[in-house]
Design an enzyme around this catalytic site. Structure first.
Site, PDB file in Angstrom:
ATOM      1  CD  GLN A 122      -2.342   1.046   2.945  1.00 44.39           C
ATOM      2  OE1 GLN A 122      -2.166   0.068   3.656  1.00 44.39           O
ATOM      3  NE2 GLN A 122      -3.041   2.067   3.334  1.00 44.39           N
ATOM      4  N   GLY A 123       0.982   1.911  -1.135  1.00 47.99           N
ATOM      5  CA  GLY A 123       1.878   3.065  -1.257  1.00 47.99           C
ATOM      6  C   GLY A 123       1.125   4.368  -1.078  1.00 47.99           C
ATOM      7  CB  SER A 125       3.034   7.153   4.262  1.00 45.51           C
ATOM      8  OG  SER A 125       1.936   6.723   5.014  1.00 45.51           O
ATOM      9  CB  SER A 157       3.729  -2.693   5.348  1.00 38.74           C
ATOM     10  OG  SER A 157       3.629  -1.840   6.450  1.00 38.74           O
ATOM     11  CD  GLU A 240      -4.188   0.493   7.066  1.00 41.71           C
ATOM     12  OE1 GLU A 240      -4.546   1.349   6.247  1.00 41.71           O
ATOM     13  OE2 GLU A 240      -3.016   0.375   7.450  1.00 41.71           O
ATOM     14  CD  GLU A 359      -1.338  11.491  18.615  1.00 41.10           C
ATOM     15  OE1 GLU A 359      -1.126  10.797  17.597  1.00 41.10           O
ATOM     16  OE2 GLU A 359      -0.787  11.261  19.707  1.00 41.10           O
TER      17      GLU A 359
HETATM   18  C1  LIG Z   1       4.437  -0.303  11.282  1.00 43.08           C
HETATM   19  C2  LIG Z   1       3.970   0.697  10.272  1.00 43.08           C
HETATM   20  C3  LIG Z   1       3.541   0.266   9.030  1.00 43.08           C
HETATM   21  C4  LIG Z   1       3.137   1.214   8.085  1.00 43.08           C
HETATM   22  N1  LIG Z   1       2.760   0.753   6.851  1.00 43.08           N
HETATM   23  C5  LIG Z   1       2.390   1.651   5.894  1.00 43.08           C
HETATM   24  C6  LIG Z   1       2.046   1.203   4.590  1.00 43.08           C
HETATM   25  O1  LIG Z   1       2.052   0.006   4.292  1.00 43.08           O
HETATM   26  N2  LIG Z   1       1.723   2.116   3.676  1.00 43.08           N
HETATM   27  C7  LIG Z   1       1.691   3.466   3.947  1.00 43.08           C
HETATM   28  O2  LIG Z   1       1.355   4.233   3.057  1.00 43.08           O
HETATM   29  N3  LIG Z   1       2.023   3.924   5.171  1.00 43.08           N
HETATM   30  C8  LIG Z   1       2.374   3.046   6.158  1.00 43.08           C
HETATM   31  N4  LIG Z   1       2.732   3.489   7.407  1.00 43.08           N
HETATM   32  C9  LIG Z   1       2.801   4.939   7.641  1.00 43.08           C
HETATM   33  C10 LIG Z   1       1.681   5.469   8.522  1.00 43.08           C
HETATM   34  O3  LIG Z   1       0.447   5.471   7.857  1.00 43.08           O
HETATM   35  C11 LIG Z   1       2.115   6.887   8.948  1.00 43.08           C
HETATM   36  O4  LIG Z   1       3.285   6.753   9.725  1.00 43.08           O
HETATM   37  C12 LIG Z   1       1.064   7.594   9.725  1.00 43.08           C
HETATM   38  O5  LIG Z   1      -0.069   7.860   8.932  1.00 43.08           O
HETATM   39  C13 LIG Z   1       1.604   8.905  10.322  1.00 43.08           C
HETATM   40  O6  LIG Z   1       2.193   9.695   9.346  1.00 43.08           O
HETATM   41  P1  LIG Z   1       3.679  10.283   9.551  1.00 43.08           P
HETATM   42  O7  LIG Z   1       4.562   9.155   9.917  1.00 43.08           O
HETATM   43  O8  LIG Z   1       4.006  11.095   8.363  1.00 43.08           O
HETATM   44  O9  LIG Z   1       3.564  11.205  10.830  1.00 43.08           O
HETATM   45  P2  LIG Z   1       3.035  12.700  10.877  1.00 43.08           P
HETATM   46  O10 LIG Z   1       1.792  12.799  10.071  1.00 43.08           O
HETATM   47  O11 LIG Z   1       4.168  13.619  10.560  1.00 43.08           O
HETATM   48  O12 LIG Z   1       2.664  12.844  12.410  1.00 43.08           O
HETATM   49  C14 LIG Z   1       3.635  13.102  13.423  1.00 43.08           C
HETATM   50  C15 LIG Z   1       2.883  13.322  14.729  1.00 43.08           C
HETATM   51  O13 LIG Z   1       2.055  14.484  14.615  1.00 43.08           O
HETATM   52  C16 LIG Z   1       0.716  14.166  14.907  1.00 43.08           C
HETATM   53  N5  LIG Z   1      -0.193  14.935  14.044  1.00 43.08           N
HETATM   54  C17 LIG Z   1      -0.061  15.132  12.708  1.00 43.08           C
HETATM   55  N6  LIG Z   1      -1.090  15.881  12.251  1.00 43.08           N
HETATM   56  C18 LIG Z   1      -1.891  16.134  13.316  1.00 43.08           C
HETATM   57  C19 LIG Z   1      -3.106  16.836  13.481  1.00 43.08           C
HETATM   58  N7  LIG Z   1      -3.730  17.409  12.443  1.00 43.08           N
HETATM   59  N8  LIG Z   1      -3.666  16.884  14.725  1.00 43.08           N
HETATM   60  C20 LIG Z   1      -3.064  16.280  15.780  1.00 43.08           C
HETATM   61  N9  LIG Z   1      -1.887  15.606  15.679  1.00 43.08           N
HETATM   62  C21 LIG Z   1      -1.313  15.524  14.455  1.00 43.08           C
HETATM   63  C22 LIG Z   1       0.589  12.685  14.637  1.00 43.08           C
HETATM   64  O14 LIG Z   1      -0.475  12.104  15.369  1.00 43.08           O
HETATM   65  C23 LIG Z   1       1.952  12.168  15.082  1.00 43.08           C
HETATM   66  O15 LIG Z   1       1.960  11.977  16.464  1.00 43.08           O
HETATM   67  C24 LIG Z   1       3.132   2.595   8.387  1.00 43.08           C
HETATM   68  C25 LIG Z   1       3.556   3.017   9.648  1.00 43.08           C
HETATM   69  C26 LIG Z   1       3.975   2.087  10.581  1.00 43.08           C
HETATM   70  C27 LIG Z   1       4.436   2.579  11.918  1.00 43.08           C
END
Ligand SMILES: Cc1cc2nc3c(=O)[nH]c(=O)nc-3n(C[C@H](O)[C@H](O)[C@H](O)COP(=O)(O)OP(=O)(O)OC[C@H]3O[C@@H](n4cnc5c(N)ncnc54)[C@H](O)[C@@H]3O)c2cc1C
Length: 376
Positions: A122-123, A125, A157, A240, A359
């Site tokens: 799933q691409g 992020s 992932s 999901e 969050e």
């Molecule tokens: C084990 C694992 C597997 C994953 N697998 C996939 C996958 O297969 N495909 C894929 O596409 N992605 C995947 N992800 C990515 C995942 O979807 C993202 O990490 C997640 O959506 C958070 O985005 P970010 O890492 O950019 O954090 P950010 O969005 O930068 O967030 C950082 C922090 O800020 C907080 N925050 C951000 N915006 C707000 C807001 N508006 N209000 C309050 N708080 C906020 C967040 O809650 C977090 O604590 C995976 C992540 C993990 C850990």
């Protein structure tokens, strides 16, 4: 087939085939080993028909209620035959293919995923675009009968194992936000794709950075229409947070039971055990209702954010209890069992991140379900 009959017959079949389905603990210490064993389990359950129940006949399924799929995953995870995260990717990606791919493409591809011949990823992020998905910038430009894709994804992932990717791309202007996104179904062996695995803190290369350099994707691999990618994503994310979480709840029950079987009762605070049991019961009750709504053909939406908050809370509570009960064994123990508990403990910290952070789920619940924060 009805659920009761399915459950009884499947349980008997799993008992009979335990020898081939039970993972070798040493071989499945690594993600490579877990992926290889998952293919074995999927192939056997597909060939015996179990994996096909609950999926439409037009994609190689045998029809019947989606509850059958929920029970199959529950049975496999609660017996420890598969790891729930990698098993449940099917529940995340196949429904989207069925709903949005051209029918002949879905009919050709979904059976390969169900049978364990293929892995998909799933691409969504990107660096800087996880929660704020509508700002994604991986660009697809139309050139005749192909899209040309250039950009980067991250945290994808299982990308290094994947044969295909459900990819969100920017096809509108950078300012078009959620209106300018298109979903594509991409062959991962296409020229121009570079996958670089990233190791998680629990020590497995579970996700990857994925780079796209002028990758050609046939236009008939578009999921839905051009510009409809946001709807694809909004329909995928509830999957999901539904059947996949039912499977995860079964896994958490197994791990809690494993802890209770391992530690001396006086090493655990009874109130903490009660609290964790209650969190798991709440998760299961909520997820059960979601499974029944899915089975009734209801469209799942933002209300599945509640399921996600419950699973993340329960998962971290289970492993906090593990850390309390097993103490130093989890933090510094050298035994293979300690290492297994430690890795599961560390992975539980990701539960408030993957599939949308805690969050963000609470924001969705506040805004979309409780109508809070809309400026009144
Ligand atoms: C084990 C694992 C597997 C994953 N697998 C996939 C996958 O297969 N495909 C894929 O596409 N992605 C995947 N992800 C990515 C995942 O979807 C993202 O990490 C997640 O959506 C958070 O985005 P970010 O890492 O950019 O954090 P950010 O969005 O930068 O967030 C950082 C922090 O800020 C907080 N925050 C951000 N915006 C707000 C807001 N508006 N209000 C309050 N708080 C906020 C967040 O809650 C977090 O604590 C995976 C992540 C993990 C850990």
């Amino acid at each position: 087939m009805e659920l009761d009959e399915f459950r009884t017959s499947l349980d008997a079949w799993l008992d009979q085939h335990a020898a081939v389905l039970t993972p070798d603990p040493l071989a499945t210490e690594t993600l490579d080993g877990q992926m290889a064993h998952l293919s074995v389990v999927k192939r056997h359950t597909y060939e015996a028909g179990w994996m096909r129940w609950g999926w439409p006949q037009r994609v190689g399924g045998l029809g019947g209620s989606t509850l059958l799929r929920a029970y199959l995953g529950e049975a496999l995870t609660s017996r420890g035959l598969v790891e729930p995260g990698i098993y449940s990717m099917t529940e995340v990606l196949a429904p989207t293919m069925i709903d949005y791919a051209q029918p002949q493409l879905a009919a050709a591809m979904v059976p390969r995923l169900l049978r364990g011949d293929e892995t998909w990823c799933q691409g969504f992020s990107e660096p800087g675009t996880g929660s704020n998905l509508a700002a994604l910038s991986c660009r697809a430009t139309r050139s005749g009968d192909v899209w040309r894709v250039t950009g980067q994804k991250v945290w994808t992932s299982l990308a290094q194992y994947a044969d295909r990717c459900v990819l969100l791309t920017r096809t509108g202007t950078p300012e078009s936000a959620h209106r300018g996104i298109t979903a594509l179904f991409v062959d991962m062996d296409s020229p121009g794709i570079d996958v670089r695995p990233i190791e998680t803190m629990h020590g497995a290369p579970e996700f990857s950075e994925v780079f796209f350099d002028d990758v050609a994707v046939p236009v008939d691999r578009t999921l839905g229409q051009e510009g409809q990618g946001w709807s694809v994503a909004m329909d995928l994310l509830p999957f999901e947070r539904s059947t996949a979480l039912w499977h995860r709840a079964a896994y958490l029950h197994r791990r809690l039971q494993g802890l209770l079987d391992t530690v001396r009762p006086d090493m655990l605070d009874p109130a903490a055990v009660g609290e964790v049991t209650q969190l798991l019961a709440a998760l299961r009750a909520r997820s059960r209702a979601t499974q029944h709504r899915l089975a009734a053909g209801e469209h799942l939406g933002p209300e599945t954010s509640i399921d996600k908050v419950l699973v993340a809370t329960a998962e971290q509570a289970v492993f906090d209890l593990v850390a309390d009960g097993l103490g130093p064994e989890v933090t510094i123990g050298d035994e293979a069992d300690s290492d297994r508990w430690r890795r599961a403990y560390l992975y539980s910290r990701a539960a408030t991140i993957y599939g949308g952070t805690a969050e963000i789920q609470r924001n969705i619940i506040a805004r979309r379900l409780l109508d809070l924060g809309s400026g009144h």
